[in-house]
Design a protein around this motif. Structure first.
Motif, short mmCIF file in Angstrom:
data_model
loop_
_atom_site.label_atom_id
_atom_site.label_comp_id
_atom_site.label_asym_id
_atom_site.label_seq_id
_atom_site.Cartn_x
_atom_site.Cartn_y
_atom_site.Cartn_z
N PRO A 1 -11.82 14.77 1.61
CA PRO A 1 -10.22 15.12 1.32
C PRO A 1 -9.76 14.12 0.45
O PRO A 1 -8.68 14.42 0.19
CB PRO A 1 -9.93 15.05 2.96
N LEU A 2 -10.45 12.84 0.56
CA LEU A 2 -9.55 11.90 -0.24
C LEU A 2 -10.61 11.37 -1.40
O LEU A 2 -12.00 11.12 -0.98
CB LEU A 2 -9.14 10.86 0.56
N VAL A 3 -9.97 11.00 -2.68
CA VAL A 3 -10.88 10.55 -3.43
C VAL A 3 -10.25 9.09 -3.91
O VAL A 3 -8.96 8.98 -4.15
CB VAL A 3 -11.07 11.45 -5.03
N ILE A 4 -11.08 8.01 -4.08
CA ILE A 4 -10.96 6.77 -4.43
C ILE A 4 -11.27 6.85 -5.82
O ILE A 4 -12.44 6.88 -6.23
CB ILE A 4 -11.23 5.67 -3.68
N ILE A 5 -10.49 6.41 -7.02
CA ILE A 5 -10.96 6.06 -8.28
C ILE A 5 -10.92 4.59 -8.57
O ILE A 5 -9.77 3.96 -8.36
CB ILE A 5 -10.04 6.83 -9.54
N GLU A 6 -12.06 4.08 -9.06
CA GLU A 6 -11.81 2.55 -9.43
C GLU A 6 -12.15 2.36 -11.01
O GLU A 6 -13.19 2.84 -11.47
CB GLU A 6 -13.02 1.87 -8.81
N TYR A 7 -10.84 1.77 -11.57
CA TYR A 7 -11.04 1.41 -12.84
C TYR A 7 -11.45 -0.07 -12.92
O TYR A 7 -10.70 -0.90 -12.52
CB TYR A 7 -9.69 1.59 -13.44
N ALA A 8 -12.67 -0.37 -13.42
CA ALA A 8 -13.08 -1.88 -13.45
C ALA A 8 -13.91 -1.98 -14.78
O ALA A 8 -14.29 -1.30 -15.52
CB ALA A 8 -14.00 -1.62 -12.19
N ASN B 1 -2.74 9.41 -3.82
CA ASN B 1 -1.61 9.37 -4.87
C ASN B 1 -0.93 8.12 -4.82
O ASN B 1 -0.01 7.95 -5.36
CB ASN B 1 -0.65 10.36 -4.29
N THR B 2 -1.94 7.07 -4.17
CA THR B 2 -1.33 5.68 -4.38
C THR B 2 -2.29 4.78 -5.25
O THR B 2 -3.44 4.69 -5.15
CB THR B 2 -1.42 5.03 -2.78
N ALA B 3 -1.48 3.96 -6.02
CA ALA B 3 -2.33 2.99 -6.79
C ALA B 3 -2.40 1.67 -6.05
O ALA B 3 -1.53 1.08 -5.57
CB ALA B 3 -1.60 2.78 -8.26
N VAL B 4 -3.31 1.06 -6.07
CA VAL B 4 -3.91 -0.31 -5.57
C VAL B 4 -4.18 -1.19 -6.63
O VAL B 4 -5.33 -0.79 -7.23
CB VAL B 4 -4.64 -0.30 -4.41
N ARG B 5 -3.46 -2.38 -6.78
CA ARG B 5 -4.10 -3.32 -7.94
C ARG B 5 -4.48 -4.55 -7.67
O ARG B 5 -4.02 -5.03 -6.50
CB ARG B 5 -2.75 -3.58 -8.94
N GLY B 6 -5.77 -4.73 -7.85
CA GLY B 6 -6.34 -6.15 -7.70
C GLY B 6 -7.56 -6.01 -6.38
O GLY B 6 -7.35 -4.92 -5.78
N ALA B 7 -8.04 -6.94 -6.10
CA ALA B 7 -9.24 -7.22 -5.13
C ALA B 7 -8.71 -7.36 -3.64
O ALA B 7 -8.52 -8.33 -3.41
CB ALA B 7 -10.12 -8.23 -5.36
N GLN B 8 -7.81 -6.35 -3.40
CA GLN B 8 -6.98 -6.28 -1.87
C GLN B 8 -8.13 -6.47 -0.93
O GLN B 8 -9.31 -5.97 -0.85
CB GLN B 8 -6.25 -5.14 -1.93
N PRO B 9 -7.60 -7.00 0.35
CA PRO B 9 -8.62 -7.12 1.41
C PRO B 9 -8.71 -5.80 1.95
O PRO B 9 -8.08 -4.87 1.76
CB PRO B 9 -7.98 -8.08 2.40
N LEU B 10 -10.02 -5.77 2.88
CA LEU B 10 -10.23 -4.47 3.49
C LEU B 10 -9.18 -3.82 4.01
O LEU B 10 -8.90 -2.66 4.24
CB LEU B 10 -11.55 -4.75 4.51
N ALA B 11 -8.25 -4.65 4.84
CA ALA B 11 -7.23 -4.27 5.68
C ALA B 11 -6.29 -3.39 4.92
O ALA B 11 -5.67 -2.32 5.33
CB ALA B 11 -6.40 -5.12 6.39
N VAL B 12 -6.02 -3.94 3.65
CA VAL B 12 -5.15 -3.02 2.74
C VAL B 12 -5.68 -1.71 2.44
O VAL B 12 -5.10 -0.53 2.48
CB VAL B 12 -4.83 -3.80 1.34
N PRO C 1 0.84 -1.07 0.08
CA PRO C 1 0.07 0.06 0.13
C PRO C 1 0.79 1.38 0.16
O PRO C 1 0.32 2.34 -0.35
CB PRO C 1 -0.76 -0.19 1.14
N SER C 2 2.15 1.11 0.36
CA SER C 2 2.72 2.29 0.44
C SER C 2 3.67 2.69 -0.97
O SER C 2 4.31 3.82 -1.12
CB SER C 2 3.96 2.38 1.42
N ALA C 3 3.37 1.73 -1.89
CA ALA C 3 3.91 1.83 -3.29
C ALA C 3 3.27 2.65 -4.17
O ALA C 3 2.09 2.27 -4.52
CB ALA C 3 4.33 0.39 -3.94
N SER C 4 3.82 3.68 -4.63
CA SER C 4 3.15 4.61 -5.60
C SER C 4 3.24 3.98 -7.08
O SER C 4 4.36 3.42 -7.23
CB SER C 4 3.75 5.88 -5.70
#
Length: 218
Positions: free
Chosen positions: A55-62, A193-204, A14-17
């Protein structure tokens, strides 16, 4: 755009841009813009949920034929909505990335046709509740059946809206955007400003949301 999906269980730090998901700099630009600049914050966007000034936007590409997108919608999104969107901390913006076959754009158009009645997210939830896969054929009969399962939706108006060229144009535009910024699999998320790939668990998602909120002083 590669038409593949992440393997189940794949973990993204989760810390990887995600530099692969950043737009290429144009002429005269010295560096790519931050991922957060992909957020639209358009109050008229029927495929967005949450306060425009969150304050934060999550964009989902799906893709509506993506099994992993269904996992996120069915297992993670409800808590994100309850804990973050309803509290005003997060806004979610959907982007179409129809990469899995010919009927992926048709399903996206249908969702936006429901969105014309303010029911994009209801259609989204009803469709993903069917546990689609890349082999799912979203023909007109199947898409109409989804519409008919939503009590608030006017099926006649929905059917008419399927032919509105604005919906097909939006889907095509967003498909081009997802290709341009390097979305190579679905789902792909831009969380601040962080990209997350895949159906990660809620904790991520909780960890990424917390770090991104902290970065903007929340």
């Amino acid at each position: 755009m590669a038409q593949n999906q992440p393997e189940a269980g794949t973990v993204v730090s989760p810390s990887a841009s995600a530099s692969a998901a950043e737009p290429e700099p144009g002429a005269g630009e010295s560096a790519a813009p931050q991922l957060s600049q992909l957020a639209r914050r358009d109050p008229a966007d029927t495929a967005a949920k949450g306060a425009v000034d969150a304050p934060l936007v999550i964009i989902e590409y799906a893709d509506f034929r993506c099994a992993y997108c269904a996992v996120f919608t069915n297992e993670v999104l409800p808590t994100v909505l309850t804990d973050y969107v309803e509290s005003g901390l997060v806004r979610i913006e959907w982007r179409d990335a129809p990469v899995l076959g010919a009927t992926s754009p048709d399903a996206a158009i249908a969702a936006h046709a429901a969105g014309a009645q303010g029911l994009f997210w209801e259609y989204n939830a009803a469709l993903f509740a069917t546990s689609p896969t890349s082999k799912t054929n979203w023909d007109s009969e199947a898409l109409l059946a989804i519409a008919s399962s939503i009590p608030e939706l006017d099926v006649k108006a929905f059917t008419d809206a399927l032919d509105d060229p604005a919906h097909a144009q939006r889907v095509a535009r967003e498909a081009q955007e997802s290709t341009r910024i390097g979305v190579a699999s679905t789902p792909t998320f831009v969380v601040g400003n962080t990209a997350v790939r895949g159906a990660q668990p809620l904790a991520v998602f909780r960890e990424v949301i917390a770090q991104e909120l902290a970065a903007v002083g929340h």
